[in-house]
Design a protein around this motif. Structure first.
Motif, PDB file in Angstrom:
ATOM      1  N   GLN A  99      -2.804   0.706  -6.573  1.00 25.73           N
ATOM      2  CA  GLN A  99      -3.365  -0.640  -6.661  1.00 25.73           C
ATOM      3  C   GLN A  99      -4.560  -0.785  -5.719  1.00 25.73           C
ATOM      4  O   GLN A  99      -5.551  -1.433  -6.062  1.00 25.73           O
ATOM      5  N   ALA A 100      -4.487  -0.147  -4.548  1.00 26.58           N
ATOM      6  CA  ALA A 100      -5.618  -0.187  -3.615  1.00 26.58           C
ATOM      7  C   ALA A 100      -6.846   0.485  -4.225  1.00 26.58           C
ATOM      8  O   ALA A 100      -7.982   0.035  -4.025  1.00 26.58           O
ATOM      9  N   LEU A 101      -6.622   1.547  -4.988  1.00 20.65           N
ATOM     10  CA  LEU A 101      -7.739   2.214  -5.677  1.00 20.65           C
ATOM     11  C   LEU A 101      -8.369   1.278  -6.708  1.00 20.65           C
ATOM     12  O   LEU A 101      -9.597   1.246  -6.876  1.00 20.65           O
ATOM     13  N   GLN A 102      -7.531   0.517  -7.410  1.00 17.95           N
ATOM     14  CA  GLN A 102      -8.051  -0.458  -8.370  1.00 17.95           C
ATOM     15  C   GLN A 102      -8.901  -1.507  -7.655  1.00 17.95           C
ATOM     16  O   GLN A 102      -9.985  -1.866  -8.125  1.00 17.95           O
ATOM     17  N   HIS A 103      -8.410  -1.988  -6.523  1.00 19.10           N
ATOM     18  CA  HIS A 103      -9.171  -2.952  -5.731  1.00 19.10           C
ATOM     19  C   HIS A 103     -10.519  -2.360  -5.319  1.00 19.10           C
ATOM     20  O   HIS A 103     -11.557  -3.022  -5.412  1.00 19.10           O
ATOM     21  N   LEU A 104     -10.465  -1.117  -4.853  1.00 18.70           N
ATOM     22  CA  LEU A 104     -11.700  -0.456  -4.412  1.00 18.70           C
ATOM     23  C   LEU A 104     -12.687  -0.326  -5.556  1.00 18.70           C
ATOM     24  O   LEU A 104     -13.887  -0.577  -5.398  1.00 18.70           O
ATOM     25  N   ARG A 105     -12.179   0.047  -6.731  1.00 16.78           N
ATOM     26  CA  ARG A 105     -13.055   0.245  -7.887  1.00 16.78           C
ATOM     27  C   ARG A 105     -13.795  -1.035  -8.257  1.00 16.78           C
ATOM     28  O   ARG A 105     -15.014  -1.022  -8.467  1.00 16.78           O
ATOM     29  N   ILE A 117      -9.040  -2.688   2.128  1.00 20.47           N
ATOM     30  CA  ILE A 117      -8.780  -1.771   1.009  1.00 20.47           C
ATOM     31  C   ILE A 117      -8.678  -0.344   1.518  1.00 20.47           C
ATOM     32  O   ILE A 117      -7.751   0.397   1.186  1.00 20.47           O
ATOM     33  N   VAL A 118      -9.634   0.044   2.338  1.00 17.95           N
ATOM     34  CA  VAL A 118      -9.665   1.405   2.865  1.00 17.95           C
ATOM     35  C   VAL A 118      -8.433   1.681   3.721  1.00 17.95           C
ATOM     36  O   VAL A 118      -7.817   2.756   3.622  1.00 17.95           O
ATOM     37  N   SER A 119      -8.042   0.722   4.543  1.00 16.98           N
ATOM     38  CA  SER A 119      -6.873   0.922   5.404  1.00 16.98           C
ATOM     39  C   SER A 119      -5.617   1.119   4.571  1.00 16.98           C
ATOM     40  O   SER A 119      -4.701   1.862   4.953  1.00 16.98           O
ATOM     41  N   ARG A 120      -5.540   0.458   3.421  1.00 14.87           N
ATOM     42  CA  ARG A 120      -4.391   0.614   2.539  1.00 14.87           C
ATOM     43  C   ARG A 120      -4.343   2.019   1.940  1.00 14.87           C
ATOM     44  O   ARG A 120      -3.283   2.627   1.817  1.00 14.87           O
ATOM     45  N   ILE A 121      -5.501   2.540   1.573  1.00 12.70           N
ATOM     46  CA  ILE A 121      -5.572   3.897   1.011  1.00 12.70           C
ATOM     47  C   ILE A 121      -5.242   4.931   2.079  1.00 12.70           C
ATOM     48  O   ILE A 121      -4.600   5.954   1.804  1.00 12.70           O
ATOM     49  N   LEU A 122      -5.648   4.662   3.307  1.00 15.64           N
ATOM     50  CA  LEU A 122      -5.417   5.609   4.404  1.00 15.64           C
ATOM     51  C   LEU A 122      -3.963   5.626   4.867  1.00 15.64           C
ATOM     52  O   LEU A 122      -3.532   6.591   5.507  1.00 15.64           O
ATOM     53  N   ASP A 123      -3.205   4.605   4.545  1.00 15.15           N
ATOM     54  CA  ASP A 123      -1.820   4.492   5.010  1.00 15.15           C
ATOM     55  C   ASP A 123      -0.905   5.336   4.124  1.00 15.15           C
ATOM     56  O   ASP A 123      -0.530   4.939   3.021  1.00 15.15           O
ATOM     57  N   ALA A 124      -0.542   6.507   4.610  1.00 12.52           N
ATOM     58  CA  ALA A 124       0.290   7.433   3.828  1.00 12.52           C
ATOM     59  C   ALA A 124       1.737   6.980   3.730  1.00 12.52           C
ATOM     60  O   ALA A 124       2.522   7.554   2.961  1.00 12.52           O
ATOM     61  N   SER A 125       2.120   5.969   4.488  1.00 18.01           N
ATOM     62  CA  SER A 125       3.515   5.520   4.493  1.00 18.01           C
ATOM     63  C   SER A 125       3.840   4.594   3.316  1.00 18.01           C
ATOM     64  O   SER A 125       5.015   4.357   3.018  1.00 18.01           O
ATOM     65  N   VAL A 126       2.819   4.070   2.647  1.00 22.25           N
ATOM     66  CA  VAL A 126       3.072   3.139   1.548  1.00 22.25           C
ATOM     67  C   VAL A 126       3.384   3.909   0.262  1.00 22.25           C
ATOM     68  O   VAL A 126       3.032   5.083   0.124  1.00 22.25           O
ATOM     69  N   GLU A 127       4.022   3.243  -0.664  1.00 21.10           N
ATOM     70  CA  GLU A 127       4.367   3.870  -1.941  1.00 21.10           C
ATOM     71  C   GLU A 127       3.109   4.223  -2.721  1.00 21.10           C
ATOM     72  O   GLU A 127       2.074   3.564  -2.583  1.00 21.10           O
ATOM     73  N   TRP A 128       3.240   5.226  -3.596  1.00 20.48           N
ATOM     74  CA  TRP A 128       2.074   5.673  -4.361  1.00 20.48           C
ATOM     75  C   TRP A 128       1.575   4.575  -5.291  1.00 20.48           C
ATOM     76  O   TRP A 128       0.381   4.496  -5.593  1.00 20.48           O
ATOM     77  N   THR A 129       2.472   3.705  -5.754  1.00 21.04           N
ATOM     78  CA  THR A 129       2.041   2.609  -6.630  1.00 21.04           C
ATOM     79  C   THR A 129       1.142   1.627  -5.880  1.00 21.04           C
ATOM     80  O   THR A 129       0.210   1.054  -6.462  1.00 21.04           O
ATOM     81  N   GLU A 130       1.426   1.429  -4.588  1.00 22.31           N
ATOM     82  CA  GLU A 130       0.586   0.534  -3.793  1.00 22.31           C
ATOM     83  C   GLU A 130      -0.765   1.173  -3.505  1.00 22.31           C
ATOM     84  O   GLU A 130      -1.801   0.484  -3.477  1.00 22.31           O
ATOM     85  N   ARG A 157      -9.800  -6.926 -14.603  1.00 14.84           N
ATOM     86  CA  ARG A 157      -8.887  -7.866 -13.977  1.00 14.84           C
ATOM     87  C   ARG A 157      -9.477  -8.301 -12.641  1.00 14.84           C
ATOM     88  O   ARG A 157     -10.154  -7.516 -11.981  1.00 14.84           O
ATOM     89  N   LEU A 158      -9.216  -9.525 -12.238  1.00 16.13           N
ATOM     90  CA  LEU A 158      -9.748 -10.053 -10.993  1.00 16.13           C
ATOM     91  C   LEU A 158      -8.693  -9.932  -9.894  1.00 16.13           C
ATOM     92  O   LEU A 158      -7.522 -10.247 -10.102  1.00 16.13           O
ATOM     93  N   PHE A 159      -9.128  -9.433  -8.740  1.00 13.38           N
ATOM     94  CA  PHE A 159      -8.216  -9.279  -7.620  1.00 13.38           C
ATOM     95  C   PHE A 159      -8.690 -10.154  -6.463  1.00 13.38           C
ATOM     96  O   PHE A 159      -9.876 -10.384  -6.294  1.00 13.38           O
ATOM     97  N   GLN A 160      -7.721 -10.586  -5.666  1.00 14.10           N
ATOM     98  CA  GLN A 160      -8.053 -11.294  -4.446  1.00 14.10           C
ATOM     99  C   GLN A 160      -8.310 -10.247  -3.366  1.00 14.10           C
ATOM    100  O   GLN A 160      -7.384  -9.720  -2.747  1.00 14.10           O
ATOM    101  N   VAL A 161      -9.559  -9.915  -3.179  1.00 15.39           N
ATOM    102  CA  VAL A 161      -9.927  -8.877  -2.224  1.00 15.39           C
ATOM    103  C   VAL A 161     -10.706  -9.522  -1.096  1.00 15.39           C
ATOM    104  O   VAL A 161     -11.671 -10.236  -1.334  1.00 15.39           O
ATOM    105  N   SER A 162     -10.266  -9.284   0.121  1.00 13.93           N
ATOM    106  CA  SER A 162     -10.954  -9.913   1.244  1.00 13.93           C
ATOM    107  C   SER A 162     -12.067  -9.033   1.783  1.00 13.93           C
ATOM    108  O   SER A 162     -13.237  -9.413   1.756  1.00 13.93           O
ATOM    109  N   THR A 163     -11.739  -7.859   2.242  1.00 13.70           N
ATOM    110  CA  THR A 163     -12.759  -6.997   2.830  1.00 13.70           C
ATOM    111  C   THR A 163     -12.574  -5.555   2.401  1.00 13.70           C
ATOM    112  O   THR A 163     -11.474  -5.135   2.030  1.00 13.70           O
ATOM    113  N   MET A 164     -13.646  -4.811   2.479  1.00 11.12           N
ATOM    114  CA  MET A 164     -13.613  -3.378   2.197  1.00 11.12           C
ATOM    115  C   MET A 164     -12.687  -2.669   3.199  1.00 11.12           C
ATOM    116  O   MET A 164     -11.975  -1.734   2.842  1.00 11.12           O
ATOM    117  N   GLU A 165     -12.678  -3.146   4.431  1.00 15.14           N
ATOM    118  CA  GLU A 165     -11.870  -2.518   5.472  1.00 15.14           C
ATOM    119  C   GLU A 165     -10.382  -2.553   5.121  1.00 15.14           C
ATOM    120  O   GLU A 165      -9.655  -1.572   5.329  1.00 15.14           O
TER     121      GLU A 165
END
Length: 272
Positions: free
Chosen positions: A54-60, A38-51, A28-36
């Motif tokens: 999705q950040a892991l999918q973007h990273l992959r 994606i990483v910031s989304r993974i590092l944010d423990a306040s977001v839901e696990w589903t989000e 699937r194609l994602f609109q990904v701007s920067t690696m930074e």
């Protein structure tokens, strides 16, 4: 067509990530701007696990893209998400764990030898999941570790320790991983850790799990082939019954290998 292959076929052929991404998850194609971002989304423990999933999918898909550059900056960013990813594994959500497995396999495929630095964090975290009763988590962790083995030589201490763990599944898996590393890694990479492997193997003949005992025998055969001194130390640490049985099995193995290398000997022995 990739759909004709099983997971084991793909692992042995070095295509585990391709199997996972194209058979299990169509691209699937994602609109990904920067690696930074994606990483910031993974590092944010306040977001839901589903989000976070999705950040892991973007990273992959980001690190698997042709334009991905494996440099000091991206290595630093990937290192920064090691702890959050391990924390996600501890949540034991099957969907989230599967996304992590796919992502780690993608890292292996892309980073190759550079993945060694990450394996020291991910292997022990994955090994903890091998005895989990949720099958998709346990089997996925096992396959993920198999995808790491070709790109890691520093994981041996974790597997040596795993043979001594309380859970029988962890002991059996750890012995299996050690055997695969003894069989596939260049001798020079394993030589400095052979003593640690031999020490860990000493408990396998008396293990309550038959799979651990069987893998211990295979490890002994591998030691006999390339490190006979370590194999002798292993035997000397066993009681007479175990020592005699292992010697007989090794002699049988040598006899079988000799006939495989010289098929005419096998024909002659059958005709006599």
């Amino acid at each position: 067509s990739p759909s004709r292959f099983t997971a084991v076929d793909c692992i042995s052929a070095g295509y585990i990530y391709r199997y996972i991404s194209f058979v299990q998850h169509p691209l699937r194609l994602f609109q990904v701007s920067t690696m930074e971002k994606i990483v910031s989304r993974i590092l944010d423990a306040s977001v839901e696990w589903t989000e976070r999933m999705q950040a892991l999918q973007h990273l992959r898909y980001f690190i698997s893209s042709p334009g991905f550059k494996n440099n000091d900056s991206t290595q630093e960013q990937l290192t920064s998400i090691q702890a959050p990813i391990c924390s996600m594994l501890e949540e034991r959500r099957s969907m989230l764990c599967k996304e992590i497995y796919y992502t780690i396999a993608a890292m292996c495929t892309t980073l190759r030898e550079s993945f060694e630095l990450h394996s020291q964090t991910y292997v022990p975290a994955l090994l903890k999941l091998t005895p989990v009763t949720i099958r998709v988590i346990a089997e996925g962790a096992h396959i993920c570790i198999l995808s790491i083995l070709p790109f890691s030589s520093t994981s041996i201490p974790f597997f040596a320790q795993g043979i001594l763990e309380k859970h029988p599944a962890t002991r059996a898996r750890s012995a299996d991983y050690l055997y695969k590393m003894l069989e596939t890694k260049p001798s020079k990479l394993v030589e400095s850790q052979v003593d640690e492997i031999e020490q860990a193997m000493r408990s396998t003949p008396a293990d309550s799990n038959p799979e651990t005992r069987a893998m211990g025998k295979k490890c002994y055969q591998a030691l006999c082939k390339d490190w006979p001194a370590a194999a002798d130390r292993f035997l000397n640490a066993q009681d007479n019954t175990v020592r005699k049985r292992n010697q007989q099995q090794h002699q049988h193995h040598q006899h079988h290998q000799r006939h495989l290398n010289h098929p005419r000997l096998l024909v002659d022995s059958r005709s006599s």
